[in-house]
Design an enzyme around this catalytic site. Structure first.
Site, PDB file in Angstrom:
ATOM      1  N   LYS A 150       0.845  -1.200   0.000  1.00 32.38           N
ATOM      2  CA  LYS A 150       0.000   0.000   0.000  1.00 32.38           C
ATOM      3  C   LYS A 150       0.876   1.244   0.000  1.00 32.38           C
ATOM      4  O   LYS A 150       1.745   1.405   0.854  1.00 32.38           O
ATOM      5  CB  LYS A 150      -0.919   0.023   1.225  1.00 32.38           C
ATOM      6  CG  LYS A 150      -1.857   1.238   1.255  1.00 32.38           C
ATOM      7  CD  LYS A 150      -2.808   1.169   2.444  1.00 32.38           C
ATOM      8  CE  LYS A 150      -2.166   1.608   3.747  1.00 32.38           C
ATOM      9  NZ  LYS A 150      -1.910   3.081   3.790  1.00 32.38           N
TER      10      LYS A 150
ATOM     11  N   LEU B 166      -5.015   6.845  -1.715  1.00 34.79           N
ATOM     12  CA  LEU B 166      -5.040   8.311  -1.687  1.00 34.79           C
ATOM     13  C   LEU B 166      -6.403   8.871  -1.295  1.00 34.79           C
ATOM     14  O   LEU B 166      -6.554  10.080  -1.123  1.00 34.79           O
ATOM     15  CB  LEU B 166      -4.608   8.875  -3.044  1.00 34.79           C
ATOM     16  CG  LEU B 166      -3.193   8.480  -3.496  1.00 34.79           C
ATOM     17  CD1 LEU B 166      -2.848   9.166  -4.815  1.00 34.79           C
ATOM     18  CD2 LEU B 166      -2.159   8.821  -2.431  1.00 34.79           C
ATOM     19  N   LYS B 167      -7.393   8.010  -1.171  1.00 31.79           N
ATOM     20  CA  LYS B 167      -8.717   8.402  -0.663  1.00 31.79           C
ATOM     21  C   LYS B 167      -9.253   9.658  -1.359  1.00 31.79           C
ATOM     22  O   LYS B 167      -9.569  10.663  -0.721  1.00 31.79           O
ATOM     23  CB  LYS B 167      -8.667   8.626   0.849  1.00 31.79           C
ATOM     24  CG  LYS B 167      -8.202   7.426   1.662  1.00 31.79           C
ATOM     25  CD  LYS B 167      -8.217   7.741   3.159  1.00 31.79           C
ATOM     26  CE  LYS B 167      -7.734   6.562   3.992  1.00 31.79           C
ATOM     27  NZ  LYS B 167      -6.279   6.334   3.849  1.00 31.79           N
TER      28      LYS B 167
ATOM     29  N   ASP C 209     -13.479  14.635  -3.978  1.00 35.52           N
ATOM     30  CA  ASP C 209     -13.532  15.924  -4.660  1.00 35.52           C
ATOM     31  C   ASP C 209     -14.793  15.951  -5.513  1.00 35.52           C
ATOM     32  O   ASP C 209     -15.625  15.045  -5.438  1.00 35.52           O
ATOM     33  CB  ASP C 209     -12.270  16.106  -5.521  1.00 35.52           C
ATOM     34  CG  ASP C 209     -11.819  17.565  -5.597  1.00 35.52           C
ATOM     35  OD1 ASP C 209     -12.680  18.416  -5.915  1.00 35.52           O
ATOM     36  OD2 ASP C 209     -10.631  17.839  -5.352  1.00 35.52           O
TER      37      ASP C 209
ATOM     38  N   PRO D 133     -17.111  15.367  -8.762  1.00 34.41           N
ATOM     39  CA  PRO D 133     -17.103  14.145  -9.575  1.00 34.41           C
ATOM     40  C   PRO D 133     -16.071  14.125 -10.693  1.00 34.41           C
ATOM     41  O   PRO D 133     -15.352  13.124 -10.867  1.00 34.41           O
ATOM     42  CB  PRO D 133     -18.537  14.085 -10.116  1.00 34.41           C
ATOM     43  CG  PRO D 133     -19.357  14.740  -9.048  1.00 34.41           C
ATOM     44  CD  PRO D 133     -18.493  15.860  -8.542  1.00 34.41           C
TER      45      PRO D 133
ATOM     46  N   ARG E  25      -3.804  -5.788  13.805  1.00 32.76           N
ATOM     47  CA  ARG E  25      -2.573  -5.867  14.592  1.00 32.76           C
ATOM     48  C   ARG E  25      -2.413  -7.275  15.157  1.00 32.76           C
ATOM     49  O   ARG E  25      -3.293  -7.753  15.876  1.00 32.76           O
ATOM     50  CB  ARG E  25      -2.606  -4.877  15.770  1.00 32.76           C
ATOM     51  CG  ARG E  25      -2.600  -3.409  15.364  1.00 32.76           C
ATOM     52  CD  ARG E  25      -1.224  -2.990  14.879  1.00 32.76           C
ATOM     53  NE  ARG E  25      -1.142  -1.557  14.652  1.00 32.76           N
ATOM     54  CZ  ARG E  25      -1.472  -0.943  13.527  1.00 32.76           C
ATOM     55  NH1 ARG E  25      -1.938  -1.657  12.518  1.00 32.76           N
ATOM     56  NH2 ARG E  25      -1.341   0.359  13.390  1.00 32.76           N
TER      57      ARG E  25
ATOM     58  N   GLN F 254      -4.769   3.639  15.916  1.00 31.10           N
ATOM     59  CA  GLN F 254      -6.009   2.957  15.562  1.00 31.10           C
ATOM     60  C   GLN F 254      -6.839   2.753  16.825  1.00 31.10           C
ATOM     61  O   GLN F 254      -6.319   2.560  17.911  1.00 31.10           O
ATOM     62  CB  GLN F 254      -5.704   1.586  14.918  1.00 31.10           C
ATOM     63  CG  GLN F 254      -4.775   1.652  13.722  1.00 31.10           C
ATOM     64  CD  GLN F 254      -5.457   2.140  12.470  1.00 31.10           C
ATOM     65  OE1 GLN F 254      -6.637   2.451  12.481  1.00 31.10           O
ATOM     66  NE2 GLN F 254      -4.712   2.215  11.392  1.00 31.10           N
TER      67      GLN F 254
END
Length: 248
Positions: free
Chosen positions: A44, A72-73, A76, A78, A192, A201
């Site tokens: 990742k 990169l999520k 914005d 469309p 984990r 987390q």
């Protein structure tokens, strides 16, 4: 859980592990990658490394035989999101993500941007609720739901838009498989191994628990990347997962 997938490099990766390359130095990240087998995991690439080193870093990982989840999520308007997702497809990444909270039009545009790539398109998934967030965090941004309720709501929306799956907490996995079906892919951070530092987390599980919950892919970072012997740590996690699968 997905038992295996055929990679673009013509091999099968049996492991559901995605190793998070949470470094701030390309040489260090590549040195880590050179210690592990591309058939044992995927990698990742997140915001820090991509901002520092860009598409060239992804290319270097591909040259080493790794499949890459570009984390990169995107969130914005469309058109902008669609163009970003298409750019990720041009890089040849295995998986890319957007924020489900961007809504129907944004996610639909992102999905449509991948149509020209056919079977070569990356998996497109959406982030539901960040695993660092608790109910009080949601309340602070005006959402009067538990993380599980919000995750389910956004997962249903994601599926309705035709995406491949969601990023969610492993604690929501069983319910999301129930409402969205077994083929809807679940990718979970916050995994984990027993005895590991939980970091920032909040809603975590062990790899074994995640498998039993129905997780398809699990993101694990520091317990592998900071291990004295990363390859051995990865093998141990894969063996523990295989043991659970074989015992089912």
């Amino acid at each position: 859980m997905t038992s295996h997938t055929l990679t673009s490099f013509g091999r099968q990766i049996s492991s559901p592990v995605i190793v998070a390359l949470d470094y701030d130095n390309q040489d260090t990240a590549l040195a880590f990658a050179d210690k592990i087998d591309p058939q044992d995991c995927r990698l990742k690439v997140g915001k820090e490394m991509f901002t520092l080193h860009g598409p060239q870093f992804v290319k270097l990982l591909h040259q080493r035989g790794f499949e890459v989840f570009l984390d990169l999520k995107f969130h914005d308007i469309p058109n902008t999101t669609a163009r970003a997702v298409a750019a990720a497809a041009e890089m040849g990444v295995w998986m890319v993500n957007v924020h489900a909270s961007g809504g129907t039009r944004m996610m639909t545009a992102a999905k449509e941007a991948l149509l020209p790539y056919g079977h070569d398109a990356p998996l497109l998934i959406a982030v539901t609720v960040l695993t660092s967030m608790e109910q009080s965090d949601l309340q602070g941004i005006g959402i009067d739901m538990t993380p599980a309720q919000q995750a389910e709501r956004l997962a249903k929306l994601t599926q309705a838009c035709g995406l491949d799956g969601v990023v969610c907490s492993a604690h929501e996995a069983q319910q999301l498989k129930k409402v969205c079906g077994q083929h809807f892919q679940l990718v979970t951070p916050g995994i984990r191994p027993t005895g590991s530092d939980v970091g920032d987390q909040r809603r975590i599980m062990t790899p074994e628990q995640a498998v039993l919950a129905g997780v398809d892919y699990m993101v694990i970072g520091r317990p592998i990347t900071r291990a004295a012997d990363p390859a051995a740590a990865l093998r141990q996690i894969n063996q523990s997962i295989a043991g659970v699968i074989n015992a089912r």
